[in-house]
Design a protein around this motif. Structure first.
Motif: not given
Length: 203
Positions: A23-30, A39-42
């Motif tokens: 989601n555009g390297f969203s902070n919500g995915n960190v 590290v992101y979850k995607g």
């Protein structure tokens, strides 16, 4: 180009696909901060980025002090990690040894069944054809608490360097805490040094 390198090249994922998945390297995915970045979850339907399969139970390091992790589970996790390390060292089926260089509890990921998997191969060294037994580097790489003293002193990297790091990991599992420990003097020390000192004092 070796077969292992060809496989690794095929696993490269375009940046636009990663951006879409996170989601555009969203902070919500960190989900954390690694040694080399965020590290992101995607969710999946160029630029050099490292992608891992998400494992629901996270890293072993987060569970070391947990009383919910039974001894049987701990032993199975250690055996899984040992098998993974043996696979890397024995040539991954292509007669090409991989030296990990950063074996530690935070790099052991656990899936929903608590099966352990070795991750974080940014620092790996590939030994084509397994024709030599070591690599030489001016500066030892890895996480200092786990680095083989012989490798740090001489710059000679061998599979035994990984085995030393794995030994530190086993002590972490046995003691239920990470390799860097805090003494009553309010100073941080490495568990390997403390173990050596206690052994020499016989207590």
């Amino acid at each position: 180009m070796s077969s292992v390198e060809q496989v690794l090249n095929c696993l490269q994922i375009p940046l636009k696909d990663l951006a879409k998945a996170t989601n555009g390297f969203s902070n919500g995915n960190v989900i954390g901060n690694g040694e080399f970045g965020i590290v992101y979850k995607g969710v999946s339907d160029g630029q050099r980025l490292l992608v891992y399969k998400y494992e629901s139970n996270g890293s072993l390091g987060k569970h070391l002090s947990s009383t919910d992790l039974t001894w049987i589970q701990r032993l199975r996790i250690c055996l899984d990690a040992a098998r993974g390390l043996q696979y890397l060292h024995d040539g991954t089926g292509s007669r090409q040894r991989i030296l990990h260089r950063d074996i530690k509890s935070s790099n052991i990921l656990l899936d929903e069944k608590w099966t352990a998997k070795i991750s974080d191969i940014e620092l790996y060294k590939l030994n084509p054809g397994m024709t030599s037994t070591f690599f030489f580097s001016n500066i030892a790489s890895g996480t200092i608490e786990y680095v083989d003293p012989a490798y740090e002193e001489t710059g000679l990297l061998t599979k035994e360097s990984d085995v030393y790091s794995f030994g530190v990991l086993l002590f972490e599992v046995l003691c239920g805490r990470i390799a860097r420990v805090k003494e009553s003097t309010d100073e941080h020390q490495f568990s390997a040094s403390l173990i050596k000192n206690h052994w020499e004092r016989k207590h």
